[in-house]
Design an enzyme around this catalytic site. Structure first.
Site, short mmCIF file in Angstrom:
data_model
loop_
_atom_site.label_atom_id
_atom_site.label_comp_id
_atom_site.label_asym_id
_atom_site.label_seq_id
_atom_site.Cartn_x
_atom_site.Cartn_y
_atom_site.Cartn_z
N ASP A 1 0.82 -1.23 0.00
CA ASP A 1 0.00 0.00 0.00
C ASP A 1 0.84 1.26 0.00
OD1 ASP A 1 -2.30 -1.65 0.23
OD2 ASP A 1 -1.95 -1.78 2.39
N GLU A 2 2.01 1.20 -0.59
CA GLU A 2 2.89 2.37 -0.62
C GLU A 2 2.50 3.34 -1.74
OE1 GLU A 2 4.03 -0.76 -1.04
OE2 GLU A 2 5.38 -1.27 0.61
N HIS B 1 -4.44 -2.48 -6.00
CA HIS B 1 -3.90 -1.15 -6.24
C HIS B 1 -5.06 -0.22 -6.46
CE1 HIS B 1 0.11 -2.61 -6.78
NE2 HIS B 1 -0.27 -3.43 -7.73
N LYS C 1 2.28 1.91 -5.13
CA LYS C 1 2.93 1.35 -6.32
C LYS C 1 2.04 1.49 -7.55
CE LYS C 1 3.19 -2.56 -4.29
NZ LYS C 1 2.78 -2.15 -2.94
P1 GDP Z 1 -0.33 0.06 -3.76
O1 GDP Z 1 -0.96 -1.25 -3.42
O2 GDP Z 1 1.10 0.13 -3.38
O3 GDP Z 1 -0.59 0.48 -5.17
O4 GDP Z 1 -1.02 1.13 -2.84
P2 GDP Z 1 -2.53 1.61 -2.71
O5 GDP Z 1 -3.38 1.19 -3.82
O6 GDP Z 1 -2.98 1.33 -1.33
O7 GDP Z 1 -2.26 3.16 -2.89
C1 GDP Z 1 -2.25 3.98 -1.86
C2 GDP Z 1 -3.35 5.01 -1.95
O8 GDP Z 1 -2.73 6.26 -1.96
C3 GDP Z 1 -4.24 5.00 -3.16
O9 GDP Z 1 -5.54 5.37 -2.76
C4 GDP Z 1 -3.63 6.05 -4.08
O10 GDP Z 1 -4.57 6.68 -4.93
C5 GDP Z 1 -3.12 7.02 -3.09
N1 GDP Z 1 -1.92 7.74 -3.45
C6 GDP Z 1 -0.82 7.34 -4.14
N2 GDP Z 1 0.11 8.29 -4.15
C7 GDP Z 1 -0.42 9.34 -3.46
C8 GDP Z 1 0.07 10.62 -3.09
O11 GDP Z 1 1.18 10.99 -3.39
N3 GDP Z 1 -0.78 11.39 -2.35
C9 GDP Z 1 -2.01 11.00 -1.95
N4 GDP Z 1 -2.75 11.81 -1.22
N5 GDP Z 1 -2.48 9.78 -2.27
C10 GDP Z 1 -1.70 8.98 -3.01
#
Ligand code: GDP
Length: 424
Positions: free
Chosen positions: A12-13, A40, A15
């Site tokens: 959940d970083e 994601h 990606k």
């Molecule tokens: P993944 O599994 O690593 O892709 O992570 P997630 O799907 O949980 O993504 C994290 C959340 O943060 C998602 O809702 C994205 O839309 C959001 N997100 C990603 N980058 C940023 C950012 O720089 N700022 C904000 N506010 N949200 C972000």
């Protein structure tokens, strides 16, 4: 050139956002491990999407999306996801599925549920998508590879053989209804119908693409700390989350992975059980959770509230090292704009000994965070395009983290959208 986008922490970083953004320049985007257990979240001009199986490149019409052999493929989820995109106006993506990928069967999902029930309070916090039973079967050599669907006689025989083993467990360990080999065979034939149009010799396809100089992105799921070897075992996932595994899970030479972009979030969050040294609780955690990500830190697949914590330099430095990081993408920095002071975990105190080395699990359970506080910047940084234009305290935070983790932060993400990115 092949690039990998992987996570430094517990997943959940962000990606998905980074892959979606880098996808603009990519020809091919490959999922190489994991299944539909994590997701994601992607925000783009078509709307907001939660992807579970498809790589984050599916929104571009110039990319091919590949499901590599390392993935735990749940065929109905894949088909549903493709349909879900098309229904919302996304052009039908080009998708290839490795003939060596193995399939998550309905009984894997059942076994996952039954095992969680059996463990009750001692459970691992599984998402119950069948991932652990799936990978167990893969390595026990009783899994079903996509290629096997096309030899119906042996498929039938194997379905019978697998049911014998499974039914012993169902009857004697879980006390649940047994499997009927006929049903399993029929399930496999249904999967064959659904998946046939996408099946491909992916490693050969990617080999040729590399020879032609194509841009290939490998998209990881979860992060370093969920790796079965290098993570917080046993509170890990069942397939390797490391960029190195990208070579195996996609079927390409390891030396072709030239860039490893490790995504690191400006604070911590985790799902499931396990040690989480910089974890915070109560109102402090609730506020960060509410403000976090894009609309709160809740699981993309499960909707579960995520556990929250401050940035952990020890875990992130280790997480970046074990990935073989060439570039760090530092995400969700905008969310911290509300804080007067930002606590950062800079070391662990383990039985009175201060360390910055990430320990094995038993030691990790004993670790207490050593916290340093940095001044906040108290404003909204969304929309800023140049690093120099960030408030001074915000730059100090980035540079402090960079120094502590020891890998270059070349991208800072200050919003969920594709264009919310600052290159350094
Ligand atoms: P993944 O599994 O690593 O892709 O992570 P997630 O799907 O949980 O993504 C994290 C959340 O943060 C998602 O809702 C994205 O839309 C959001 N997100 C990603 N980058 C940023 C950012 O720089 N700022 C904000 N506010 N949200 C972000």
């Amino acid at each position: 050139m092949v690039k990998a986008v992987v996570g430094a922490n517990w997943g959940d970083e962000g990606k998905g956002k980074i892959t979606d953004m880098l996808g603009k320049e990519a020809d091919i985007i490959v999922r190489f491990q994991g299944g539909a257990n994590a997701g994601h979240t992607i925000v783009n001009n078509y709307g907001k999407f939660a992807l579970h199986t498809l790589p984050s490149g599916v929104f571009y019409d110039h990319t091919t999306s590949v499901i590599g052999n390392g993935v735990a493929l749940h065929v109905p989820t894949l088909i549903k996801e493709i349909q879900g995109l098309v229904d919302r106006g996304v052009p039908k993506p080009k998708i290839l599925v490795s003939d060596r990928a193995q399939m998550v069967m309905s009984y894997h999902i059942l076994f996952d549920q039954y095992e969680e029930e059996r463990l009750a309070g001692k459970s691992f916090g599984s998402t119950k998508s069948g991932i652990a039973p799936f990978y167990s079967d893969k390595y026990a050599k009783i899994g079903f590879q996509v290629s096997e669907l096309f030899d119906e006689a042996s498929l039938k025989e194997k379905a019978e053989r697998v049911c014998v083993t499974k039914n012993v467990m169902l009857e004697h360990l879980y006390h649940k209804p047994v499997l009927n080999p006929e049903d399993i065979y029929r399930e496999l034939l249904e999967y064959k119908e659904m998946i046939a149009p996408y099946v491909c010799d992916v490693s050969s396809y990617l080999w040729n693409a590399i020879q032609e100089g194509k841009e290939i992105l490998l998209e990881g799921q979860l992060g370093s700390l969920k790796d079965p070897d290098h993570g917080i075992y046993p509170m890990v996932t069942s397939s390797s989350t490391l960029a190195a595994y990208g070579a195996i899970g996609a079927g390409i030479p390891p030396y072709e992975i030239k860039k490893i972009i490790t995504v690191c979030k400006a604070y911590s969050s985790a799902v499931g059980a396990g040690a989480f040294v910089s974890e915070i609780f109560g109102e402090e955690a609730d506020e960060l959770r509410r403000r976090g990500g894009d609309g709160g830190e809740y699981g993309a697949t499960t909707g579960r509230p995520r556990r929250m914590g401050w940035f952990d330099c020890v875990a992130s430095r280790y997480g970046c090292r074990i990935q073989g990081t060439t570039d760090v993408a530092f995400t969700v920095l905008d969310v911290l704009g509300y804080l007067d002071e930002i606590p950062v975990c800079v070391a662990y105190d383990i039985d009175g000994k201060i360390t910055t080395e990430f320990p094995t699990t038993a030691m990790l359970e004993k670790a207490k965070p050593v916290i340093e506080k940095l001044p906040g910047w108290k404003c909204d940084i969304r929309g800023i395009k140049k690093y120099e234009d960030l408030p001074e305290n915000c730059r100090r935070y980035v540079e402090f983290v960079e120094e502590k983790i020891g890998f270059p932060i070349t991208m800072v993400s200050n919003g969920p959208g594709r264009e919310d990115i600052i290159y350094r």
